[in-house]
Scaffold this motif. Sequence first.
Motif, PDB file in Angstrom:
ATOM      1  N   SER A   1       2.692   4.269  -2.254  1.00 46.65           N
ATOM      2  CA  SER A   1       1.854   3.070  -2.380  1.00 46.65           C
ATOM      3  C   SER A   1       0.389   3.330  -2.039  1.00 46.65           C
ATOM      4  CB  SER A   1       2.404   1.955  -1.491  1.00 46.65           C
ATOM      5  OG  SER A   1       2.339   2.339  -0.133  1.00 46.65           O
ATOM      6  N   ALA A   2       0.005   4.579  -1.843  1.00 44.78           N
ATOM      7  CA  ALA A   2      -1.376   4.917  -1.465  1.00 44.78           C
ATOM      8  C   ALA A   2      -2.236   5.168  -2.707  1.00 44.78           C
ATOM      9  CB  ALA A   2      -1.394   6.132  -0.546  1.00 44.78           C
ATOM     10  N   TYR A   3      -2.417   4.130  -3.490  1.00 44.05           N
ATOM     11  CA  TYR A   3      -3.227   4.251  -4.692  1.00 44.05           C
ATOM     12  C   TYR A   3      -4.103   3.016  -4.843  1.00 44.05           C
ATOM     13  CZ  TYR A   3       0.037   0.945  -6.703  1.00 44.05           C
ATOM     14  OH  TYR A   3       0.787  -0.175  -6.928  1.00 44.05           O
TER      15      TYR A   3
ATOM     16  N   GLU B   1     -12.112   2.845  -2.454  1.00 42.91           N
ATOM     17  CA  GLU B   1     -11.954   1.899  -1.354  1.00 42.91           C
ATOM     18  C   GLU B   1     -10.548   1.288  -1.344  1.00 42.91           C
ATOM     19  OE1 GLU B   1     -14.606   2.018  -3.415  1.00 42.91           O
ATOM     20  OE2 GLU B   1     -16.095   2.742  -1.981  1.00 42.91           O
ATOM     21  N   GLN B   2     -10.044   0.930  -2.520  1.00 45.09           N
ATOM     22  CA  GLN B   2      -8.692   0.363  -2.604  1.00 45.09           C
ATOM     23  C   GLN B   2      -7.642   1.405  -2.218  1.00 45.09           C
ATOM     24  OE1 GLN B   2      -8.470  -1.006  -6.638  1.00 45.09           O
ATOM     25  NE2 GLN B   2      -9.466  -2.969  -6.195  1.00 45.09           N
ATOM     26  N   ALA B   3      -7.823   2.633  -2.693  1.00 45.40           N
ATOM     27  CA  ALA B   3      -6.875   3.698  -2.370  1.00 45.40           C
ATOM     28  C   ALA B   3      -6.917   4.024  -0.873  1.00 45.40           C
ATOM     29  CB  ALA B   3      -7.172   4.940  -3.199  1.00 45.40           C
ATOM     30  N   TYR B   4      -8.127   4.031  -0.315  1.00 44.40           N
ATOM     31  CA  TYR B   4      -8.257   4.295   1.120  1.00 44.40           C
ATOM     32  C   TYR B   4      -7.551   3.209   1.928  1.00 44.40           C
ATOM     33  CZ  TYR B   4      -9.972   4.631   5.819  1.00 44.40           C
ATOM     34  OH  TYR B   4     -10.015   4.709   7.183  1.00 44.40           O
ATOM     35  N   ASP B   5      -7.777   1.955   1.565  1.00 43.14           N
ATOM     36  CA  ASP B   5      -7.143   0.832   2.250  1.00 43.14           C
ATOM     37  C   ASP B   5      -5.615   0.954   2.185  1.00 43.14           C
ATOM     38  OD1 ASP B   5      -7.527  -2.005   3.462  1.00 43.14           O
ATOM     39  OD2 ASP B   5      -6.084  -2.310   1.826  1.00 43.14           O
ATOM     40  N   ALA B   6      -5.105   1.308   1.014  1.00 46.81           N
ATOM     41  CA  ALA B   6      -3.658   1.468   0.848  1.00 46.81           C
ATOM     42  C   ALA B   6      -3.132   2.615   1.715  1.00 46.81           C
ATOM     43  CB  ALA B   6      -3.322   1.700  -0.625  1.00 46.81           C
TER      44      ALA B   6
ATOM     45  N   ILE C   1     -12.287   6.656   8.710  1.00 50.40           N
ATOM     46  CA  ILE C   1     -11.692   7.662   7.819  1.00 50.40           C
ATOM     47  C   ILE C   1     -11.269   8.926   8.569  1.00 50.40           C
ATOM     48  CG2 ILE C   1     -13.861   8.771   7.115  1.00 50.40           C
ATOM     49  CD1 ILE C   1     -12.633   8.833   4.226  1.00 50.40           C
ATOM     50  N   GLY C   2     -12.002   9.283   9.617  1.00 51.35           N
ATOM     51  CA  GLY C   2     -11.632  10.463  10.406  1.00 51.35           C
ATOM     52  C   GLY C   2     -10.262  10.315  11.039  1.00 51.35           C
ATOM     53  N   TYR C   3      -9.952   9.117  11.495  1.00 46.51           N
ATOM     54  CA  TYR C   3      -8.626   8.875  12.079  1.00 46.51           C
ATOM     55  C   TYR C   3      -7.533   9.026  11.023  1.00 46.51           C
ATOM     56  CZ  TYR C   3     -10.480   7.256  16.521  1.00 46.51           C
ATOM     57  OH  TYR C   3     -11.095   7.199  17.740  1.00 46.51           O
ATOM     58  N   VAL C   4      -7.779   8.488   9.846  1.00 48.60           N
ATOM     59  CA  VAL C   4      -6.782   8.580   8.776  1.00 48.60           C
ATOM     60  C   VAL C   4      -6.578  10.042   8.377  1.00 48.60           C
ATOM     61  CG1 VAL C   4      -6.234   7.911   6.406  1.00 48.60           C
ATOM     62  CG2 VAL C   4      -7.192   6.229   7.978  1.00 48.60           C
ATOM     63  N   LYS C   5      -7.671  10.791   8.283  1.00 49.22           N
ATOM     64  CA  LYS C   5      -7.567  12.208   7.910  1.00 49.22           C
ATOM     65  C   LYS C   5      -6.765  13.012   8.933  1.00 49.22           C
ATOM     66  CE  LYS C   5     -11.381  14.224   6.524  1.00 49.22           C
ATOM     67  NZ  LYS C   5     -12.800  14.583   6.330  1.00 49.22           N
TER      68      LYS C   5
END
Length: 189
Positions: free
Chosen positions: A101-103, A108-113, A157-161
């Motif tokens: 579901s990460a799309y 921005e939408q993909a990052y949010d997902a 974004i650093g946390y997600v990475k």
Amino acid sequence: PYGTEEFSVLRKEDYYYIDKSLYIKNVFENSASVILFTRPRRFGKTLLMDMFATFLTIGKDGSDNREYKEKLFEGLEILKDKEFTDEYMGQFPVIFISLKSAYGETFEQAYDALARVVVSLFSGYDFLLNSKNLQKKDLENYNKYLDREFLCDINSIGYVKEALKFLSNCLYKHYKKKVILLIDEYDVP
């Protein structure tokens, strides 16, 4: 049945299942630290990884859940190898994440997902917040991964990475065992 991707559901409901349990042993006999399963769509990759996770995952309390796992794997080839099952069944912290579901139509939408997938993943390991083996800083950071609003902000974004690395480290500290990471639909993002 078409679309059933959970190993335990297939086994509990007594659906037809083609025994692929020996793949688990094949993977551990292979010395590679990273293995990529490539198969056509609808070929059972998710089910295969769910079977791996079910077999290998240690309980939240550190138990191997042996009795439950033996019932699920009853009649399958992997249980015939007692030495292997004694060594591997229920012995590892496992992270199983699907990026299905990460799309999105935009970055921005993909990052949010993706951030939402990460929050959901961390929610499944929230027992770590009570771990005596994690430091105060670990717990503070862990709580950031549970905060959807924080994580969905592009500035995080650093946390997600670093999410999978951080969760792996927390699980390693908690259990004192190496972590197995299973990533499904890695190509979606």
